[in-house]
Design an enzyme around this catalytic site. Structure first.
Site, mmCIF file in Angstrom:
data_model
loop_
_atom_site.group_PDB
_atom_site.id
_atom_site.type_symbol
_atom_site.label_atom_id
_atom_site.label_comp_id
_atom_site.label_asym_id
_atom_site.label_seq_id
_atom_site.Cartn_x
_atom_site.Cartn_y
_atom_site.Cartn_z
ATOM 1 N N GLU A 204 22.204 100.230 34.172
ATOM 2 C CA GLU A 204 21.251 99.820 33.141
ATOM 3 C C GLU A 204 21.935 99.699 31.775
ATOM 4 O O GLU A 204 21.283 99.508 30.757
ATOM 5 C CB GLU A 204 20.098 100.832 33.061
ATOM 6 C CG GLU A 204 19.113 100.741 34.218
ATOM 7 C CD GLU A 204 19.722 101.109 35.564
ATOM 8 O OE1 GLU A 204 20.486 102.087 35.630
ATOM 9 O OE2 GLU A 204 19.450 100.404 36.550
ATOM 10 N N ASN A 287 23.332 98.112 41.298
ATOM 11 C CA ASN A 287 22.831 96.790 40.930
ATOM 12 C C ASN A 287 23.772 96.048 39.988
ATOM 13 O O ASN A 287 24.555 96.659 39.278
ATOM 14 C CB ASN A 287 21.471 96.938 40.241
ATOM 15 C CG ASN A 287 21.573 97.726 38.952
ATOM 16 O OD1 ASN A 287 21.749 98.937 38.982
ATOM 17 N ND2 ASN A 287 21.503 97.069 37.813
ATOM 18 N N ASP A 329 16.998 94.485 41.390
ATOM 19 C CA ASP A 329 17.567 95.827 41.173
ATOM 20 C C ASP A 329 17.628 96.615 42.478
ATOM 21 O O ASP A 329 17.285 97.791 42.527
ATOM 22 C CB ASP A 329 16.786 96.596 40.108
ATOM 23 C CG ASP A 329 17.436 97.943 39.783
ATOM 24 O OD1 ASP A 329 18.673 98.016 39.799
ATOM 25 O OD2 ASP A 329 16.689 98.911 39.539
#
Lengths: 602, 157
Positions: A204, A287, A329
């Site tokens: 992230e 991801n 994701d």
């Protein structure tokens, strides 16, 4: 730490040997259609996160049976003093239990050979509080690894530490990751011979994902293998790197636009396994960054992939990508469980992986060939996995991207059909995998994201809601030889705990509202439940105590993603008060945060 | 992890807003110089002897300006604030900013200080990444958020 063999433990060893002999001589319990392996007597310990290098989370202990499990009761509890999500599991080595807390990553050592299990020592590292806010999803820790007299674990702020298992003294501390660049380190290290393998979270934050191999004796970083980028950075050497499906050079760079791989994610935050015959370590990558896929045209190799490396020098031997050009994701950080299964009449050495994307994969672990791939939960983003190409046949109406607006009704959610936090167990007796699953769907609205170093790099809004059927989770048994669900127990909330299976065909898992359950491994009948005070997101273990008895231990302590998704389960900060999440409005009615170690026995 | 963002702006719009909000001028530079660095003072501090220490007062040049608040809302997304604090500042890995509660004080100057220098537990210092007027627009936006009126007691009836 007490190293001497007591008479009690000698007696226990004899009893166990007798029990083992009885099991081995009992005909007809193991499934006839499958391979029956002779299992060595269990050492009664739990020295690494997955119990063994195959990550089976299977224990040979057998005192707790379907007939007597209803008599389980708590024998000991301990507050860790920490409120963060208690993922991971304790270790039990030489009659000592080791517990690593979430940030601030205190390590406790309890003497199991004395009444009341008094603390022998605790190790309190200096961990930067900055890591708390840079970790995407609560300040969790997924556990320690015991090797060569050392307890090795990661501190959240980008350090690996080795502590003497007897004295509690720090032996070495190595900086492995850079919090200021978005890297944090909640995963459990994995030790093979003289190598400590570690990775970093940060999918992230647009990190450049990697795995490092440290020297077990010194902590020195021996090699760094990136998951994305040119072959040289991947440690993919010509002639040695042989993926089953993809043969071109430098796919880790050429499947990205404009060097986007440099901030392309591929974090490593799950579990590892090792086949000593093939000399291969397996782990999954996370991801691609950002979540808006239109900023990274191409397959984005090797995000959302399984990687097979040599532990000594990190050389990449093969890789397989579960979700090319991931639009949802779907990290592949979940464990790779090694098993020998009879498939189409032939015994195959496989790894089995339950992906966030909702498919369970059975893969030849020598080559990376996909043998079986079937959905283990409700999913609709792919029609099936093409075994000729290894690629999913995607429903194009479920592809996301900033230009596509709000794409509705995608199943499963980006929490996964199974959370990678929640490792499965495999029983070589039943030949079944035991899996904690989630039954949720999502809308996914991607937006352009700008990377600003040290800040999140995301670009999607993805609200969740329950999947069809009126339940949000299930605990299921899976036959990976054919790709078929055998039984399931539906749960009100997503099931977020790991699993342990035993030689007496009892499996244990925990629920988000705080119940530890014992289940008959063959029928799925719930044998016993006990509410432990906070939701379970950790992994139960079982071990033999110095008194020869079988014990079950688990952490209570809801958190991890639920710290974000259900912010109303916290009550510790008067300056942070949140409304319940729409899809779990009543979760805080049944549980709240708080870390405890629980031990149960008959 | 799921993410929540308030504004699904095209990339070009984000760049434009950033450029407009962050473009430096001599006046901005002078104001930034005048504004930094003030004393940290907020209600949870207890002053020894009952006397508050001397410190420069910080005033928000955009106080109550709805256009500046809208610019701040755009910056809240463009600078990735929503990545930690959630869309609309409702709380995510970082604390809620719309609950009317503040760890480090909720006056304009105190919020400015939190953004400019960062805070412990991972709040980055944005003072080197954006100019003073951008931070003030963020402050204006955050102070425009209306706390819900049912927060202190949760009920499932």
């Amino acid at each position: 730490m007490k190293w001497q063999r007591t008479t009690a433990s000698m007696a226990a060893a004899c009893v166990t040997a007798l029990i083992w002999a009885a099991i081995a001589l009992t005909p007809g319990r193991a499934a006839g259609a499958h391979v029956v392996h002779a299992q060595p007597p269990d050492d009664g310990e739990w020295t690494m996160p997955g119990k063994d290098y195959a990550s089976t989370r299977y224990s040979g202990l057998s005192q707790i049976t379907p007939d007597n499990a209803a008599h389980l009761h708590p024998v000991w509890t301990f507050s860790t003093g920490v409120l963060g999500g208690h993922e991971g599991q304790p270790l039990v080595v030489h009659n000592t239990m080791y517990v690593v807390t979430p940030y601030p990553n205190t390590l406790y050592a309890f003497d199991l050979s004395k009444p009341d299990y008094p603390l022998e020592w605790k190790y309190r590292p200096a961990v930067s509080p900055n890591a708390v806010g840079v970790a995407c999803c609560d300040a969790v820790n997924r556990g320690a690894f015991y090797a060569d007299g050392k307890i090795v674990y990661n501190l959240l702020d980008g350090h690996t530490v080795a502590v003497d298992a007897v004295s509690g003294k720090q032996l070495w501390l190595t900086t492995i990751a850079d919090v200021s660049n978005g890297e944090t380190t909640p995963m459990a290290p994995f030790v093979v011979k003289n190598r400590v393998l570690v990775g970093a979270s940060g999918g992230e934050f647009g990190i450049h994902g990697w795995v490092k191999g440290l020297d077990l004796q010194t902590g020195h970083v021996a090699w760094t293998g990136y998951n994305i980028g040119p072959d040289s950075e991947l440690l993919a050497k010509p002639g040695q790197f042989k993926p089953f499906y993809d043969h071109a050079a430098n796919l880790g760079a050429s499947t990205w636009p404009n060097n986007a791989w440099q901030t392309g994610g591929a974090p490593v935050w799950g579990w590892m396994s090792y086949d000593s015959t093939l000399d291969l370590v397996y782990y999954g990558t996370g991801n691609p960054s950002p979540y808006n896929p239109e900023q990274r045209a191409g397959d984005n190799k090797w995000t959302t992939s399984v990687m097979a490396r040599r532990p000594e020098d990190g050389s990449l031997v093969w890789a397989y990508q579960f979700t090319p050009h991931d639009s949802w994701d779907f990290d592949a950080a979940a464990e790779m469980v090694l098993a020998d299964l009879r498939i189409d009449g032939k015994v195959r050495k496989v790894l089995v992986h339950f992906d966030k994307n909702g498919f369970a994969y059975t893969i030849d672990r020598a080559t990376g060939q996909v043998l079986v791939a079937q959905p283990f939960v409700q999913e609709n983003w792919a029609k099936h996995i093409d075994l000729e190409t290894g690629r999913p046949v995607v429903d194009s109406s479920k592809l996301t991207g900033a230009s596509r607006g709000n794409v509705k009704d995608i199943c499963p959610t980006l929490e996964g059909g199974k959370s990678p936090n929640s490792p499965v167990a495999y029983s070589p007796r039943t030949h079944l995998f035991y899996v904690s699953t989630s039954n949720m769907c999502m809308d996914y609205q991607a937006v352009p994201a700008a990377r600003i170093r040290g800040t999140p790099y995301i670009g999607a809004n993805s609200p969740y809601y329950p999947g069809a059927g009126g339940y949000m989770g299930a605990f299921e048994a899976w036959d990976a030889a054919v790709g078929r669900k055998v039984w399931e127990i539906k749960e009100r909330y997503p099931v977020w705990s790991g699993v342990v299976a035993t030689a007496s065909d009892v499996v244990f898992y925990g629920t988000l509202d705080g119940y530890l359950r014992a289940v008959d491994a063959r029928t799925g009948k719930i044998l016993w439940s006990f509410k432990v005070g906070s939701g379970i997101v950790g992994n139960p273990i079982t071990y033999r105590g110095p008194d020869g008895k079988q014990y079950v231990a688990v952490y209570a302590g809801i958190g991890g993603d639920w710290f974000l998704l259900a912010g109303d389960v916290r009550s510790d900060d008067p300056a942070d008060v949140r409304a319940p999440a729409d899809f779990v409005k009543d979760l805080a009615r049944h549980t709240s945060r708080g870390g405890l170690v629980w031990i149960f026995a008959l | 992890m799921t993410r929540t963002t308030t504004l699904g702006l095209p990339a070009a719009a984000v760049v434009f807003i950033l450029a407009a909000a962050c473009r430096g001028t001599h006046a901005d530079a002078a104001r930034a110089q005048r504004d930094a660095p003030p004393a940290v003072r907020y209600p949870s501090h207890i002053s020894a002897g009952g006397t508050a220490p001397r410190g420069a007062a910080l005033a928000n040049p955009y106080a109550g300006d709805s256009v500046a608040a809208a610019g701040g809302a755009a910056l809240f997304t463009a600078m990735n604030c929503d990545g930690c604090h959630g869309g609309g500042g409702t709380g995510w890995v970082g604390p809620s900013l719309d609950d009317g509660r503040w760890r480090y004080g909720g006056t304009a100057g105190e919020i400015y200080m939190s953004i400019y220098y960062g805070r412990r537990e991972g709040m980055p210092a944005f003072g080197g990444a954006m100019p003073s007027n951008g931070i003030w627009k963020l402050v204006t936006y955050l102070q425009s958020l209306q706390p819900p009126n049912d927060v202190p007691t949760e009920s499932w009836k």
